[in-house]
Write an enzyme that holds these catalytic residues in place. Sequence first.
Site, mmCIF file in Angstrom:
data_model
loop_
_atom_site.group_PDB
_atom_site.id
_atom_site.type_symbol
_atom_site.label_atom_id
_atom_site.label_comp_id
_atom_site.label_asym_id
_atom_site.label_seq_id
_atom_site.Cartn_x
_atom_site.Cartn_y
_atom_site.Cartn_z
ATOM 1 N N CYS A 14 15.430 78.698 3.716
ATOM 2 C CA CYS A 14 15.043 77.733 2.689
ATOM 3 C C CYS A 14 13.577 77.934 2.293
ATOM 4 O O CYS A 14 12.686 77.862 3.136
ATOM 5 C CB CYS A 14 15.240 76.305 3.207
ATOM 6 S SG CYS A 14 14.600 75.054 2.076
ATOM 7 N N CYS A 48 11.138 74.791 3.136
ATOM 8 C CA CYS A 48 10.837 74.376 4.506
ATOM 9 C C CYS A 48 9.413 74.810 4.873
ATOM 10 O O CYS A 48 8.845 75.711 4.240
ATOM 11 C CB CYS A 48 11.841 75.015 5.472
ATOM 12 S SG CYS A 48 13.406 74.096 5.614
ATOM 13 N N HIS A 104 14.374 69.427 6.404
ATOM 14 C CA HIS A 104 15.335 70.052 5.491
ATOM 15 C C HIS A 104 16.569 69.188 5.268
ATOM 16 O O HIS A 104 17.203 69.254 4.209
ATOM 17 C CB HIS A 104 15.759 71.413 6.064
ATOM 18 C CG HIS A 104 16.748 72.161 5.226
ATOM 19 N ND1 HIS A 104 16.356 72.991 4.192
ATOM 20 C CD2 HIS A 104 18.115 72.192 5.247
ATOM 21 C CE1 HIS A 104 17.438 73.518 3.623
ATOM 22 N NE2 HIS A 104 18.515 73.048 4.248
ATOM 23 N N ASN A 142 17.176 66.444 -9.487
ATOM 24 C CA ASN A 142 18.591 66.791 -9.569
ATOM 25 C C ASN A 142 19.106 66.828 -8.146
ATOM 26 O O ASN A 142 18.670 67.661 -7.351
ATOM 27 C CB ASN A 142 18.794 68.161 -10.219
ATOM 28 C CG ASN A 142 18.230 68.224 -11.619
ATOM 29 O OD1 ASN A 142 18.240 67.234 -12.345
ATOM 30 N ND2 ASN A 142 17.731 69.392 -12.004
ATOM 31 N N HIS A 172 17.106 71.341 0.167
ATOM 32 C CA HIS A 172 15.938 70.669 0.758
ATOM 33 C C HIS A 172 15.483 69.545 -0.195
ATOM 34 O O HIS A 172 15.395 69.762 -1.407
ATOM 35 C CB HIS A 172 14.806 71.681 0.939
ATOM 36 C CG HIS A 172 13.707 71.200 1.825
ATOM 37 N ND1 HIS A 172 13.448 71.761 3.060
ATOM 38 C CD2 HIS A 172 12.808 70.208 1.673
ATOM 39 C CE1 HIS A 172 12.413 71.134 3.613
ATOM 40 N NE2 HIS A 172 12.007 70.181 2.786
ATOM 41 N N HIS A 207 13.843 67.503 -2.679
ATOM 42 C CA HIS A 207 12.727 67.786 -3.580
ATOM 43 C C HIS A 207 13.054 67.301 -4.981
ATOM 44 O O HIS A 207 14.214 67.058 -5.323
ATOM 45 C CB HIS A 207 12.415 69.291 -3.628
ATOM 46 C CG HIS A 207 13.430 70.105 -4.382
ATOM 47 N ND1 HIS A 207 14.698 70.384 -3.894
ATOM 48 C CD2 HIS A 207 13.370 70.697 -5.611
ATOM 49 C CE1 HIS A 207 15.366 71.115 -4.779
ATOM 50 N NE2 HIS A 207 14.587 71.309 -5.835
ATOM 51 N N GLN A 218 11.325 67.642 -9.275
ATOM 52 C CA GLN A 218 10.559 68.526 -10.142
ATOM 53 C C GLN A 218 9.763 67.678 -11.131
ATOM 54 O O GLN A 218 10.078 66.502 -11.354
ATOM 55 C CB GLN A 218 11.486 69.472 -10.907
ATOM 56 C CG GLN A 218 12.350 70.333 -10.014
ATOM 57 C CD GLN A 218 13.241 71.266 -10.815
ATOM 58 O OE1 GLN A 218 12.756 72.131 -11.542
ATOM 59 N NE2 GLN A 218 14.540 71.094 -10.694
#
Lengths: 332, 60
Positions: free
Chosen positions: A32, A35, A96, A136, A147, A149, A151
């Site tokens: 990933c 991470c 994660h 998303n 993971h 997150h 944007q």
Amino acid sequence: MTERRYDPTTGEWVTFATHRQSRTYKPPADFCPLCPTRPGAAETEIPHPSFEVVSFDNRFPSFGGHAPPPSIGGTDLYPVEPASGRCEVVVYSDDHDTTFAELSAERIRMLVDVWVDRWQALGAQDDIGYVMPFENKGEVVGTTLSHPHGQIYGYPEVPPRPLRELRAAQAHLGRTGRCVECDVVAAEMADGRRLVDTDAGWVAWVPFWARFPYEVHIAPRRHRPSLGHLEEPDRAALARVLQTVARSYDALWGFSLPYVMAFHQRPTNDDEAWDPVSHLHVEFSPPNRSADQLKYLAGSELEGGAFVTDVAPEDAAARLREARDRVGPGLR
Amino acid sequence: MSFPWEAIDGGAGGLARRDEMKPDGRRLTLYRLGSGEAVREDRDGTGASDETDAGRERHP
């Protein structure tokens, strides 16, 4: 090839970012890129063994601060521009296996501060006209990295949907002298049937016109044009309501519900002129219409731009309130 | 190259930020709770949480 091409038939720009075809796609957890970098392991995007929240420039941006010239010449009919702007990644945690809904209230409160900080930093750039933090979540909405997150896109101008909202708000202001979102918040508070959660500063509700069956909007009761206008206790209260909605989604059918979540707010160019018609709000758009069925954007939605929704907003809100109550106390 | 922590939320506690530059020129910003003592006591420079983080009282 990274460029924006103008569609003269709709008056909208389309961005081409063909390098994104090679972006990291659903890697195993051991590889990933979001991470932390473990001792002795290959360096990830974050060269530290642990972290709280990290923001960085997307390696595969749709828009860039140093956008290359277009690959093709434009014409009067077909204008072409460099794809200027910014694309940032915000990693919520170094864990994660967690999700936004599972983050602590403290961490979500911290994320609100980070979104404010990025809004201020990106909004100060002359080539950015609109800043939209979003997440998303889930493979069915296109997530390629699991993971946790989000944007942030810094667009060169206000993108089409927020622009339609702003123009509708301008028309409403001209007709009534009031902010449309302020009127919507007041109407939902008075009606109550579509409310999902409320507190002294914020309201979460299923819109009267929900395009997705379990769509939820969150807005401040008082007129706040943008993230940059939030002070305490607005920020802490927003974190609590975001957490409540996210956890209610997961409790709805007993699994981690996919969604698209985005902030709608004031443009960052000609900013103060937008203040009366910009009312910060968050939109959650989950694709599920039931536990095992998805709402697809098909003929009417994609080609007609006319949404057909399968669940009454009042019923969706009642189910989400039941889910909220199952989550139990401890969020506030 | 040394990257300093910067308190961005004012006062005691709040949020601290540290801007770095990745080898390919991209920006990377670490955020952590706390300013003041928490920033000065970030001995390992990782920005990771620690028990002395003064900012934690700000966000119960």
